[in-house]
Design an enzyme around this catalytic site. Structure first.
Site, PDB file in Angstrom:
ATOM      1  N   GLY A 150       0.827  -1.211   0.000  1.00 55.99           N
ATOM      2  CA  GLY A 150       0.000   0.000   0.000  1.00 55.99           C
ATOM      3  C   GLY A 150       0.851   1.245   0.000  1.00 55.99           C
ATOM      4  CG  ASN A 151      -0.379   4.577  -1.562  1.00 58.01           C
ATOM      5  OD1 ASN A 151      -1.134   5.327  -0.961  1.00 58.01           O
ATOM      6  ND2 ASN A 151      -0.738   3.935  -2.670  1.00 58.01           N
TER       7      ASN A 151
END
Ligand code: C5P
Length: 417
Positions: free
Chosen positions: A216-217
């Site tokens: 993810g980020n």
């Protein structure tokens, strides 16, 4: 929507504008604001706090606005005066806004007519602060002001200059003409996306590795939510397709939740053909694990080897296939860059605009603590067919507003062709 932008004055004709005057010496300058607004044909009502009466008489505002001035929560004859004043208001201007007024708005007080009105209104609100430099610069005031901006309230000034204390510095109320211009602009904006269907993506995608882990980020969703809030405030019907977010979505807006890039693609492609504006503000993961295992990877099995494969580039797909979008619709993308220089940001934005087939690209700096993922502010340059707009370092809601100015302008041009 008409072919051209309406003239600034015409936009105020018949509109209900509430001017809230709080207790500062700059109240005398608001006499000119009320007179100018009344001259545009607007229905101007003035609310004064009790301390505002020390500076200007209610009679002056009543004569210039042609309406009685409201001060008291009780005893005016109206059953619920704050609701009657607030409902149906097209615009509220708080001028001068003292430090106390700003604080009460930030905290949501409702212990007098002024603060109760501000808690009830749903129209755009403009605030013109006026106070001594020390009060303006105090962290408490700065935090309150930031809270107002975050909610979509527009600050006008303050500017630097002579103050009533005899000294000079930040905290001087903006000039009446500037406040009137900002008011007319806000009224124009309040309608410039009326009838428009908008789709906004927000947040980050999460690409599963196993049932509990993902790639993810750090996207918070704040930028996409600010765009959705601003588009809705200007009359658009907005749907947000949101991945993982830590920010709260704006109230009253349809939110479709997704997790992965593939789910986001499906949700966007389903809706894009009906939308006049599609804004891809989400941080879509560029790569995902080739396969997600369906049982939790065990530590005892040692470090796993994860092969990453590209995710679908939703923006590029929309940009290269006009059939997937509404005819004459506007496609907006973002470019996350670790680059604060506006010249470089502009070149990168224009390059991505062409390579992705988007109408508009917002290049923002994600490499500084005050800009990009999770921050309240953003440093950005907007590339559109009309050229580059260097927005500078501004709140995310101010960037959303600058972006919607560009989008509304493009929609007007396309509809008049
Ligand atoms: O190519 P890059 O990731 O820098 O492009 C960013 C823009 O493209 C953003 O508007 C983002 O929402 C969009 N994007 C997308 N699908 C991807 C990757 C990015 O729609 N897989």
């Amino acid at each position: 929507m008409g072919a051209g932008a309406p003239s600034p004055d015409a936009v105020a004709q018949g509109k209900k504008i509430l001017v809230c005057v709080t207790g500062g010496i700059a109240a005398f300058k608001v006499v000119a604001v009320v007179r100018s607004l009344a001259e545009t044909g607007a229905d101007v009502r003035v609310v004064m706090t009790p301390s505002a009466h020390h500076f200007v008489g209610a009679q002056t505002f009543a004569a210039l606005s042609g309406n009685p001035v409201a001060t008291e929560m009780f005893g005016s004859g109206a059953a619920v005066p704050h609701v009657e004043l607030a409902r149906g208001a097209d615009l509220v201007i708080v001028a001068p806004a003292t430090a106390n007024a700003v604080a009460k708005m930030a905290l949501g007080f409702a212990d007098d007519l002024f603060s109760a009105v501000l808690l009830t209104v749903r129209s755009p609100v403009l605030v013109a602060p006026a106070m001594h430099t020390e009060m303006w610069e105090h962290p408490a005031t700065q935090r309150n002001v930031a809270a107002l901006e975050e909610r979509g309230i527009t600050l006008i000034g303050p500017s630097e200059g002579a103050l009533s204390s005899g000294d000079s510095g930040a905290g001087r109320m903006s000039e009446p003409e500037e406040i009137v211009r900002a008011g007319l602009r806000a009224l124009g904006r309040a309608e410039d996306l009326a009838g428009v269907r908008a789709l906004v993506t927000a947040g980050g995608t999460q690409e599963p590795i196993d049932p509990v882990r993902f790639v993810g980020n750090r996207s918070s969703g704040r930028m996409g939510f600010a765009i959705a809030q601003e588009a809705a405030a200007r009359g658009a019907r907005v749907t947000v397709v949101a991945g993982a977010t830590s920010a709260e979505p704006p109230p009253g807006i349809e939110v479709v939740r997704v997790a992965t890039a593939d789910e986001m693609r499906a949700a966007v492609l389903e809706r894009a053909p009906e939308c006049d504006v599609t804004v891809k503000a989400a941080a879509v993961a560029d790569f995902k694990p080739r396969e997600a295992v369906d049982r939790k990877l065990k530590k005892a099995s040692g470090p796993p080897e994860i092969t990453l494969v590209p995710t679908p580039d939703i923006l590029a797909e929309l940009g290269s296939s006009p059939g997937l979008r509404k005819a004459r619709g506007i496609l907006v993308g973002f470019a996350a860059e670790t680059e604060p220089d506006p010249g470089v940001l502009g070149r990168l934005a224009e390059g991505k605009r062409r390579s992705k087939g988007a109408d508009v690209i917002v290049a923002n700096d994600v490499g500084s603590s005050d800009s990009g993922f999770g921050a309240a502010t953003n440093r950005a340059v907007i590339a559109s067919p009309d050229g580059l707009t260097d927005v500078g370092l501004v709140t995310k809601i101010a960037l959303a507003s600058a972006l919607m100015d560009v989008v509304a302008g493009l929609l007007r041009t396309r509809r008049s062709l």
